[in-house]
Design an enzyme around this catalytic site. Structure first.
Site, short mmCIF file in Angstrom:
data_model
loop_
_atom_site.label_atom_id
_atom_site.label_comp_id
_atom_site.label_asym_id
_atom_site.label_seq_id
_atom_site.Cartn_x
_atom_site.Cartn_y
_atom_site.Cartn_z
N LEU A 74 45.62 38.86 38.79
CA LEU A 74 46.62 37.91 39.30
C LEU A 74 46.04 36.51 39.20
O LEU A 74 44.86 36.29 39.48
CB LEU A 74 46.95 38.22 40.76
CG LEU A 74 48.06 39.24 41.05
CD1 LEU A 74 48.12 39.51 42.55
CD2 LEU A 74 49.40 38.76 40.56
N ASP A 75 46.85 35.52 38.81
CA ASP A 75 46.40 34.13 38.77
C ASP A 75 45.91 33.71 40.16
O ASP A 75 46.39 34.23 41.18
CB ASP A 75 47.54 33.20 38.37
CG ASP A 75 47.93 33.39 36.91
OD1 ASP A 75 47.12 33.93 36.16
OD2 ASP A 75 49.05 32.99 36.55
N PRO A 76 44.95 32.76 40.23
CA PRO A 76 44.52 32.25 41.54
C PRO A 76 45.70 31.75 42.39
O PRO A 76 45.70 31.94 43.61
CB PRO A 76 43.58 31.10 41.16
CG PRO A 76 43.04 31.49 39.83
CD PRO A 76 44.18 32.17 39.13
#
Length: 417
Positions: A74-76
């Site tokens: 998951l993206d930050p």
């Protein structure tokens, strides 16, 4: 413990960093310490048998930690469901990396495009939003649902000429060629009614100066040439010969809009919101989907919020997803029972209900133990009292041979008389 479970990753942390936080929380427990000690002992014996030597700490490093991995980054900026494999369960993570359905809810802002497709990237273009209408926006639900091609964002781990895309961006090197689109599938796309509202808390990204604008134009000019595609199903239904759509008719930012955005006295400017929920196949970039929706509206768009609501059978609304607080703010005897049940029975377990049950059981056990201890103490007290009473000697009154006289005792001569 071995198996698969899911946990909710918060926004603002990378997937790998969050996985390490989870590892640290679990490694403190006595349950996993026992597993680790057993693994270390088994490995030490195996190494000694094979080499006749005692293994070094470096040799044992791999087995002295919990074996754990996740089923998709998951993206930050993103939050939501992360599937975790623990022990032998890590072998099952491939099921979540390939042909896997995911559901996302996202929010974005019209009027700006960035290198990363989200609020953490650099601005590459500014476009008008005055022409946006609900009726036009509503058409994207059909245009992007089905089988379609999608161009990944430059801030992706994909490689171009053997080099990750994000390294070109970070080093300020123009891409040697356009990013190749990939085939994906979008199963559903539902717009929320607050789309196009300006009543929200997200400030618009702004270019800091003219020099920055010129540098970004040169560096990211090729990104402006990304192709836009509508789904095969939409094109077939409307008799379109090609899935590729012309995007050269973007409407530039007007002087009036620029003045409104960059006015030093007007930091309260809010761009129109894009808010939708979508179910997609593995390999789909929501940032790219948002960018494509912006292009289809003759504008631009970038992501400001992303929640992975579901991955395969694990979903936030099914209450089968843990949070880090579940492990950090509950006693080990509580969360270990819930985790063990999930690892054994899978996603059908309602974690919220299991925590309530585990806490009630722990409370009942504590009460029963307290009552049992009190009963034992009472019995010991009774036995002690009875024993004390049985060994107590009544005082004996001794008759004196001397008779008392007004002056005290009689002498021996008196006794002879």
């Amino acid at each position: 413990m071995n198996g698969i479970f899911a946990i909710e990753k918060p926004s603002g942390v990378t997937s790998n960093s969050f996985l390490q936080q989870l590892k640290n929380a679990l490694m403190k427990s006595t349950i996993f310490q026992k597993d680790i000690q057993k693994a270390v002992m088994d490995r030490s014996q195996q190494y000694a048998k094979e080499t006749g030597k005692k293994p070094s700490k470096r040799k044992l490093r791999k087995v002295s930690q919990i074996k754990m991995g996740h089923g998709g980054t998951l993206d930050p900026l993103a939050s939501g469901v992360m599937v975790i494999g623990i022990g032998s369960g890590t072998k099952k993570l491939s099921e979540y990396l390939g042909n896997c359905t995911k559901i996302y809810e996202t929010e974005a802002l019209f009027g700006v495009a960035t290198t990363s497709g989200d609020s953490e990237g650099d601005i590459i273009t500014e476009t008008s939003v005055k022409h946006l209408t609900w009726d036009d926006l509503k058409t994207v639900e059909a245009k992007f649902v089905g089988h379609l091609k999608q161009t990944p964002p430059i801030y992706a781990a994909l490689k171009l000429n053997g080099k990750p895309l994000y390294e070109y961006a970070r080093e300020g090197i123009p891409l040697p060629k356009a990013i190749e689109p990939r085939q994906i599938q979008i199963y559903s796309l539902q717009l929320f009614s607050d789309s196009l509202t300006r009543d929200h808390s997200y400030p618009i990204l702004k270019l800091q100066d003219v020099e920055e604008r010129e540098v970004l134009k040169k560096l990211n000019a090729n990104l402006m040439e990304d192709k836009l595609y509508f789904s095969q199903e939409y094109c077939e239904k409307h008799g379109l010969k090609s899935e590729e759509v012309e995007v050269g008719n973007w409407i530039p930012l007007t002087d009036e809009e620029r003045a409104s955005i960059y006015s030093s006295k007007n930091d309260s400017y809010r761009a129109p919101l894009l808010h939708f929920k979508t179910s997609v196949s593995s390999g789909t970039y929501i940032r790219s989907l948002i960018s494509d929706i912006g292009k289809s509206m003759k504008s631009s768009c970038y992501m400001v919020k992303l929640i992975r609501c579901q991955q395969q059978e694990w979903a936030l609304d099914k209450n089968n997803v843990f949070t880090l607080d579940d492990f950090e703010h509950n006693d080990e005897e509580i969360w270990s029972k819930v985790l063990e049940k999930v690892l054994e029975e899978g996603s059908k377990v309602n974690i919220e209900e299991e925590f309530i049950r585990a806490k009630a059981e722990a409370k009942a056990e504590a009460k029963a133990e307290a009552e049992a201890a009190a009963k034992v103490a009472a019995e010991v007290n009774v036995e002690t009292t009875e024993a004390t009473a049985a060994t107590t000697v009544e005082p004996v009154t001794v008759q004196s041979t001397a008779e008392e006289t007004p002056t005290g005792k009689r002498s021996r001569d008196d006794e002879k008389m």
